[in-house]
Design a protein around this motif. Sequence first.
Motif, PDB file in Angstrom:
ATOM      1  N   ALA A  18       0.807  -1.220   0.000  1.00  0.00           N
ATOM      2  CA  ALA A  18       0.000   0.000   0.000  1.00  0.00           C
ATOM      3  C   ALA A  18       0.838   1.267   0.000  1.00  0.00           C
ATOM      4  CB  ALA A  18      -0.943  -0.004   1.202  1.00  0.00           C
ATOM      5  N   ASP A  19       2.165   1.141   0.064  1.00  0.00           N
ATOM      6  CA  ASP A  19       3.011   2.326  -0.034  1.00  0.00           C
ATOM      7  C   ASP A  19       3.330   2.669  -1.484  1.00  0.00           C
ATOM      8  OD1 ASP A  19       4.308  -0.128   0.102  1.00  0.00           O
ATOM      9  OD2 ASP A  19       6.031   0.601   1.234  1.00  0.00           O
ATOM     10  N   ALA A  55      -9.691   3.353  -1.459  1.00  0.00           N
ATOM     11  CA  ALA A  55     -11.006   3.033  -2.007  1.00  0.00           C
ATOM     12  C   ALA A  55     -11.703   1.931  -1.226  1.00  0.00           C
ATOM     13  CB  ALA A  55     -10.859   2.623  -3.475  1.00  0.00           C
ATOM     14  N   LEU A  56     -10.938   0.969  -0.719  1.00  0.00           N
ATOM     15  CA  LEU A  56     -11.515  -0.185  -0.037  1.00  0.00           C
ATOM     16  C   LEU A  56     -11.530  -0.029   1.480  1.00  0.00           C
ATOM     17  CD1 LEU A  56      -9.754  -2.965  -2.155  1.00  0.00           C
ATOM     18  CD2 LEU A  56     -12.113  -2.158  -2.378  1.00  0.00           C
ATOM     19  N   HIS A  57     -11.085   1.138   1.982  1.00  0.00           N
ATOM     20  CA  HIS A  57     -11.011   1.391   3.424  1.00  0.00           C
ATOM     21  C   HIS A  57     -10.242   0.260   4.111  1.00  0.00           C
ATOM     22  CE1 HIS A  57     -13.911   4.575   2.726  1.00  0.00           C
ATOM     23  NE2 HIS A  57     -14.685   3.706   2.108  1.00  0.00           N
ATOM     24  N   ALA A  58      -9.096  -0.040   3.532  1.00  0.00           N
ATOM     25  CA  ALA A  58      -8.312  -1.197   3.951  1.00  0.00           C
ATOM     26  C   ALA A  58      -7.181  -0.800   4.886  1.00  0.00           C
ATOM     27  CB  ALA A  58      -7.732  -1.891   2.721  1.00  0.00           C
ATOM     28  N   THR A  59      -6.716  -1.785   5.630  1.00  0.00           N
ATOM     29  CA  THR A  59      -5.496  -1.618   6.417  1.00  0.00           C
ATOM     30  C   THR A  59      -4.311  -1.714   5.467  1.00  0.00           C
ATOM     31  OG1 THR A  59      -6.550  -2.644   8.329  1.00  0.00           O
ATOM     32  CG2 THR A  59      -4.135  -2.497   8.336  1.00  0.00           C
ATOM     33  N   LYS A  60      -3.365  -0.814   5.616  1.00  0.00           N
ATOM     34  CA  LYS A  60      -2.228  -0.746   4.708  1.00  0.00           C
ATOM     35  C   LYS A  60      -1.044  -1.546   5.241  1.00  0.00           C
ATOM     36  CE  LYS A  60      -3.382   3.908   3.050  1.00  0.00           C
ATOM     37  NZ  LYS A  60      -2.879   5.295   2.901  1.00  0.00           N
ATOM     38  N   VAL A  61      -0.585  -2.491   4.421  1.00  0.00           N
ATOM     39  CA  VAL A  61       0.636  -3.232   4.732  1.00  0.00           C
ATOM     40  C   VAL A  61       1.708  -2.733   3.772  1.00  0.00           C
ATOM     41  CG1 VAL A  61       1.754  -5.500   4.752  1.00  0.00           C
ATOM     42  CG2 VAL A  61      -0.596  -5.243   5.594  1.00  0.00           C
ATOM     43  N   VAL A  62       2.846  -2.311   4.311  1.00  0.00           N
ATOM     44  CA  VAL A  62       3.864  -1.646   3.504  1.00  0.00           C
ATOM     45  C   VAL A  62       5.202  -2.363   3.609  1.00  0.00           C
ATOM     46  CG1 VAL A  62       2.723   0.595   3.747  1.00  0.00           C
ATOM     47  CG2 VAL A  62       4.484  -0.073   5.392  1.00  0.00           C
ATOM     48  N   ASN A 119       1.555   6.470  10.070  1.00  0.00           N
ATOM     49  CA  ASN A 119       0.120   6.758  10.200  1.00  0.00           C
ATOM     50  C   ASN A 119      -0.751   5.505  10.226  1.00  0.00           C
ATOM     51  OD1 ASN A 119       0.748   9.555  10.024  1.00  0.00           O
ATOM     52  ND2 ASN A 119       0.786   9.420   7.789  1.00  0.00           N
ATOM     53  N   GLY A 120      -0.366   4.551  11.039  1.00  0.00           N
ATOM     54  CA  GLY A 120      -1.183   3.351  11.175  1.00  0.00           C
ATOM     55  C   GLY A 120      -0.865   2.241  10.196  1.00  0.00           C
ATOM     56  N   ASP A 121       0.098   2.468   9.294  1.00  0.00           N
ATOM     57  CA  ASP A 121       0.519   1.405   8.382  1.00  0.00           C
ATOM     58  C   ASP A 121       1.156   0.263   9.170  1.00  0.00           C
ATOM     59  OD1 ASP A 121      -0.242   3.250   6.505  1.00  0.00           O
ATOM     60  OD2 ASP A 121       1.785   3.673   5.783  1.00  0.00           O
ATOM     61  N   VAL A 122       1.130  -0.933   8.589  1.00  0.00           N
ATOM     62  CA  VAL A 122       1.749  -2.100   9.213  1.00  0.00           C
ATOM     63  C   VAL A 122       2.851  -2.612   8.306  1.00  0.00           C
ATOM     64  CG1 VAL A 122       1.373  -4.448  10.077  1.00  0.00           C
ATOM     65  CG2 VAL A 122      -0.417  -2.711  10.341  1.00  0.00           C
ATOM     66  N   ASN A 124      -3.095  -7.797  -3.233  1.00  0.00           N
ATOM     67  CA  ASN A 124      -1.639  -7.772  -3.400  1.00  0.00           C
ATOM     68  C   ASN A 124      -1.247  -6.843  -4.545  1.00  0.00           C
ATOM     69  OD1 ASN A 124       1.101  -8.415  -3.209  1.00  0.00           O
ATOM     70  ND2 ASN A 124       0.892 -10.118  -4.635  1.00  0.00           N
ATOM     71  N   THR A 125      -0.576  -5.749  -4.203  1.00  0.00           N
ATOM     72  CA  THR A 125      -0.121  -4.803  -5.222  1.00  0.00           C
ATOM     73  C   THR A 125       1.392  -4.626  -5.166  1.00  0.00           C
ATOM     74  OG1 THR A 125      -0.354  -2.858  -3.777  1.00  0.00           O
ATOM     75  CG2 THR A 125      -2.302  -3.547  -5.015  1.00  0.00           C
ATOM     76  N   SER A 126       2.075  -5.544  -4.523  1.00  0.00           N
ATOM     77  CA  SER A 126       3.523  -5.391  -4.346  1.00  0.00           C
ATOM     78  C   SER A 126       4.287  -5.730  -5.617  1.00  0.00           C
ATOM     79  CB  SER A 126       3.996  -6.282  -3.197  1.00  0.00           C
ATOM     80  OG  SER A 126       3.617  -7.627  -3.419  1.00  0.00           O
ATOM     81  N   GLY A 127       5.510  -5.227  -5.696  1.00  0.00           N
ATOM     82  CA  GLY A 127       6.385  -5.519  -6.835  1.00  0.00           C
ATOM     83  C   GLY A 127       6.673  -4.300  -7.680  1.00  0.00           C
ATOM     84  N   PHE A 128       7.878  -4.292  -8.269  1.00  0.00           N
ATOM     85  CA  PHE A 128       8.304  -3.169  -9.102  1.00  0.00           C
ATOM     86  C   PHE A 128       7.561  -3.144 -10.433  1.00  0.00           C
ATOM     87  CE2 PHE A 128      12.600  -3.833  -6.932  1.00  0.00           C
ATOM     88  CZ  PHE A 128      12.370  -2.838  -6.003  1.00  0.00           C
ATOM     89  N   ARG A 129       7.343  -1.924 -10.933  1.00  0.00           N
ATOM     90  CA  ARG A 129       6.937  -1.758 -12.323  1.00  0.00           C
ATOM     91  C   ARG A 129       8.189  -1.889 -13.196  1.00  0.00           C
ATOM     92  NH1 ARG A 129       3.720   3.825 -12.238  1.00  0.00           N
ATOM     93  NH2 ARG A 129       5.203   4.304 -10.598  1.00  0.00           N
ATOM     94  N   VAL A 130       8.014  -1.715 -14.515  1.00  0.00           N
ATOM     95  CA  VAL A 130       9.161  -1.786 -15.414  1.00  0.00           C
ATOM     96  C   VAL A 130      10.147  -0.671 -15.060  1.00  0.00           C
ATOM     97  CG1 VAL A 130       9.945  -1.628 -17.800  1.00  0.00           C
ATOM     98  CG2 VAL A 130       7.804  -2.804 -17.272  1.00  0.00           C
ATOM     99  N   ARG A 131      11.384  -1.034 -14.808  1.00  0.00           N
ATOM    100  CA  ARG A 131      12.422  -0.060 -14.474  1.00  0.00           C
ATOM    101  C   ARG A 131      13.692  -0.405 -15.222  1.00  0.00           C
ATOM    102  NH1 ARG A 131      12.289   0.789  -7.865  1.00  0.00           N
ATOM    103  NH2 ARG A 131      10.093   1.337  -7.674  1.00  0.00           N
TER     104      ARG A 131
END
Length: 204
Positions: free
Chosen positions: A12-13, A23-30, A36-39, A56-63
């Motif tokens: 979520a970072d 949008a989903l009012h979710a707990t953020k795992v970073v 600010n409350g992230d885990v 799951n949105t983790s992982g690099f984009r094309v770099r």
Amino acid sequence: MSTKPSVVVVGADGFVGGGLAQALHATKVVYGPARNGDVHISQAESLIRSADVVVNTSGFRVRRGLTYADYQRCHQGATAAFTPWVRKEALFIHMSSAHVLGKSRDRSLGNDTQPNPTTYPSATYALAKYEADQFLEKTAAECGFQLVLLRPTILYARPGDTSLVDNLIKTAQRGYLLRLYPRNSRHHLCHLTLLMEVARRAVE
């Protein structure tokens, strides 16, 4: 679910994860510093084990400069570290990419298109993303959680966000205009708010 589901967004970072968490009012795992409350992911096991929905949105984009091993480590490798915590019958929404589809002979891409990641210009990235998809399909079948793969194309949001469209606008403001080739190819763009709505409906 008779009550509001508990939702966790991993990664979520990042640009996409931050938007989906909001949008989903979710707990953020970073993966970076927790604020600010992230885990932090290292402290997230109990949170993920109890979640109804894990995004799951983790992982690099094309770099530039990243190798297949880099992409494989930050996509499948990072995902494999926390999937054992996903409980049976939970919903796992995984942010894949349309890039795994590669090129299509009839120039159309859709849900029935067979993945062809090695034909994508950044093939090492697309292949690593596709292998993460395959890993999750196998793991979901073995562990009994539900899996939804989302494969957006080029994402953009409001001006000022880090995205390809924003970079094109900044380039144009400096007096440089880019030509997109081939001219007869469709360059698909997806606003982040559309992806947010798709994720909301998947949860519902």
